[in-house]
Design an enzyme around this catalytic site. Structure first.
Site, mmCIF file in Angstrom:
data_model
loop_
_atom_site.group_PDB
_atom_site.id
_atom_site.type_symbol
_atom_site.label_atom_id
_atom_site.label_comp_id
_atom_site.label_asym_id
_atom_site.label_seq_id
_atom_site.Cartn_x
_atom_site.Cartn_y
_atom_site.Cartn_z
ATOM 1 C CD GLU A 1 -2.907 1.390 0.295
ATOM 2 O OE1 GLU A 1 -2.382 1.620 -0.722
ATOM 3 O OE2 GLU A 1 -4.072 1.571 0.681
ATOM 4 C CB ILE B 1 -0.023 6.566 2.514
ATOM 5 C CG1 ILE B 1 0.424 7.648 3.831
ATOM 6 C CG2 ILE B 1 -1.433 7.020 1.937
ATOM 7 C CD1 ILE B 1 0.409 8.923 3.524
ATOM 8 C CG ASP C 1 -4.390 9.830 6.502
ATOM 9 O OD1 ASP C 1 -3.651 10.413 7.022
ATOM 10 O OD2 ASP C 1 -5.457 10.222 5.870
ATOM 11 C CB THR C 2 -8.154 7.531 9.214
ATOM 12 O OG1 THR C 2 -8.612 6.464 8.067
ATOM 13 C CG2 THR C 2 -8.174 8.993 8.714
ATOM 14 N N GLY C 3 -6.100 4.555 8.741
ATOM 15 C CA GLY C 3 -5.997 3.226 8.751
ATOM 16 C C GLY C 3 -7.388 2.653 8.598
HETATM 17 P P1 5GP Z 1 -6.678 5.896 5.094
HETATM 18 O O1 5GP Z 1 -7.266 7.299 5.802
HETATM 19 O O2 5GP Z 1 -7.962 5.108 4.893
HETATM 20 O O3 5GP Z 1 -5.699 5.356 6.140
HETATM 21 O O4 5GP Z 1 -6.189 6.291 3.878
HETATM 22 C C1 5GP Z 1 -7.023 6.493 2.704
HETATM 23 C C2 5GP Z 1 -6.108 6.809 1.335
HETATM 24 O O5 5GP Z 1 -6.035 8.133 1.553
HETATM 25 C C3 5GP Z 1 -4.704 6.423 1.132
HETATM 26 O O6 5GP Z 1 -4.780 5.256 0.576
HETATM 27 C C4 5GP Z 1 -4.457 7.425 0.346
HETATM 28 O O7 5GP Z 1 -4.622 7.061 -1.079
HETATM 29 C C5 5GP Z 1 -4.981 8.762 0.776
HETATM 30 N N1 5GP Z 1 -3.978 9.461 1.288
HETATM 31 C C6 5GP Z 1 -3.977 9.590 2.761
HETATM 32 N N2 5GP Z 1 -2.934 10.564 3.097
HETATM 33 C C7 5GP Z 1 -2.596 11.131 1.894
HETATM 34 C C8 5GP Z 1 -1.542 11.860 1.385
HETATM 35 O O8 5GP Z 1 -0.909 12.657 2.238
HETATM 36 N N3 5GP Z 1 -1.554 12.093 -0.045
HETATM 37 C C9 5GP Z 1 -2.220 11.394 -0.818
HETATM 38 N N4 5GP Z 1 -2.174 11.731 -2.205
HETATM 39 N N5 5GP Z 1 -3.139 10.540 -0.495
HETATM 40 C C10 5GP Z 1 -3.192 10.266 0.526
#
Ligand code: 5GP
Length: 172
Positions: A96, A98, A100-102
């Site tokens: 993956e 990144i 971020d929130t998970g």
């Molecule tokens: P989650 O919040 O579910 O962990 O991450 C959701 C998605 O948000 C990640 O897979 C990625 O595509 C997008 N995302 C989160 N942080 C960033 C960032 O700093 N830059 C970009 N381009 N996408 C991000």
């Protein structure tokens, strides 16, 4: 390049760290065949660069998920395209871009576990730990990144800038 971009991780740092991860993965999966699950679309660049450096026998699967952020804080994750082949009894590695929130990773892990792999591990290029809302297990982390929106090396803004050969953030 957009002049407001500041380089966070250079091309050289990316190459060096990805080389280390590839070596580590080869050691950990010695003698096994691994199914790589590339999470579309952001992880394509990382997956290619990482796995071209690996010697382990690999199969590839691609999965597409989408996360919607509503007006409240609950992001909803949707499966857009699923795997093509069974992963039952296989050693599976999610690659993956990144965490971020998970939320996306939690969804992916639950979804893939229901397909009964032999093992399931997670390899992520960037970990934005400060933003975590749901704890998820991560086995391999490329870089810890600050709470900034990053672009380049697969990371996009509206599907742009993915092909920058470094990771940058937008200043201001
Ligand atoms: P989650 O919040 O579910 O962990 O991450 C959701 C998605 O948000 C990640 O897979 C990625 O595509 C997008 N995302 C989160 N942080 C960033 C960032 O700093 N830059 C970009 N381009 N996408 C991000």
């Amino acid at each position: 390049m957009n002049e407001n971009f500041k380089v966070l991780i250079s091309k050289e740092e990316l190459e060096r760290r990805i080389g280390e991860l590839a070596e580590q993965l080869d050691q950990d999966y010695l003698g096994r065949e691994v199914t790589i699950i590339c999470v579309m679309r952001g992880a394509v660049f990382f997956t290619v660069q990482l796995t071209l450096r690996m010697k382990t026998k690999l199969k590839y699967e691609f999965i597409t998920i989408s996360s919607y952020q509503g007006t409240d804080t609950t992001g909803e994750v949707t499966l857009m395209t699923d795997l093509r082949e069974s992963i039952e009894g296989k050693d599976v590695l999610i690659v993956e871009d990144i965490i971020d929130t998970g939320r996306s990773m939690k969804y992916l892990i639950d979804h893939l576990k229901s397909k009964n792999p032999r093992t399931l591990k997670v390899c992520v290029l960037a970990n934005k730990a400060e933003r975590r809302e749901i704890e998820v297990p991560i086995d391999y982390i490329g870089f810890e990144v600050p709470n900034k929106y990053i672009v380049g090396y697969g990371f996009d803004i509206d599907n742009n800038y993915r092909n920058l050969p470094y990771v940058a953030y937008l200043e201001g």
